[in-house]
Scaffold this motif. Structure first.
Motif, PDB file in Angstrom:
ATOM      1  N   LEU A 174       0.828  -1.204   0.000  1.00  0.00           N
ATOM      2  CA  LEU A 174       0.000   0.000   0.000  1.00  0.00           C
ATOM      3  C   LEU A 174       0.866   1.259   0.000  1.00  0.00           C
ATOM      4  N   SER A 175       1.931   1.229   0.782  1.00  0.00           N
ATOM      5  CA  SER A 175       2.840   2.364   0.835  1.00  0.00           C
ATOM      6  C   SER A 175       3.496   2.618  -0.529  1.00  0.00           C
TER       7      SER A 175
ATOM      8  N   SER B  39       2.320   1.746  -3.432  1.00  0.00           N
ATOM      9  CA  SER B  39       1.329   2.126  -4.449  1.00  0.00           C
ATOM     10  C   SER B  39       0.897   3.583  -4.321  1.00  0.00           C
ATOM     11  N   GLU B  40       1.113   4.205  -3.180  1.00  0.00           N
ATOM     12  CA  GLU B  40       0.727   5.595  -2.973  1.00  0.00           C
ATOM     13  C   GLU B  40       1.723   6.556  -3.597  1.00  0.00           C
ATOM     14  N   ASN B  41       2.944   6.138  -3.850  1.00  0.00           N
ATOM     15  CA  ASN B  41       3.966   7.029  -4.409  1.00  0.00           C
ATOM     16  C   ASN B  41       4.085   6.937  -5.887  1.00  0.00           C
TER      17      ASN B  41
END
Length: 128
Positions: A123-124, A126-128
């Protein structure tokens, strides 16, 4: 009301003779038997029962503010990662700092620690 229910012998006798829960209609779903209770807790000082997280904090502040005894945090010990033998040196400060939110909002109890780590990492990324 909770104090009365927990201390009144007449109420306790009536509750002991109450019929147990039985589904109205047969179901194919198994009735959960070993689901840990992570929503209500027992006061580690006096044994008051069925306190949710906020009620436990209020109860301890109101009734045990100056109790010097080291106690096990019932919230932590109910968690899969909790140590049921660890006693907090300052339980009230522990409650105030470690339990500001409900774990149910953020934790998926059905996955292990490695799977949770991988999901957070994915998730981390995919956010960047």
């Amino acid at each position: 009301m909770r104090v009365h229910v927990s201390s009144c012998m007449k109420v306790q006798e009536q509750m002991a003779t109450c019929p147990k829960f039985v589904p109205v209609v047969p179901t194919s779903q198994p009735i959960p038997s070993a689901v840990p209770n992570r929503s209500t807790f027992t006061c580690p000082y006096c044994g008051a029962r069925n306190l949710d997280q906020q009620e436990l904090l209020k109860h301890c502040v109101d009734n045990h503010r100056s109790d010097p005894n080291r106690v096990v945090c019932p919230i932590c010990s109910a968690m899969p990662w909790g140590d049921p033998s660890y006693k907090s040196a300052n339980f009230l400060q522990h409650l105030l700092h470690r339990h500001k939110f409900s774990y149910d909002t953020f934790v998926d109890y059905s996955i292990d620690e490695e799977a949770a780590f991988q999901a957070a990492l994915a998730l981390s990324l995919s956010e960047n």
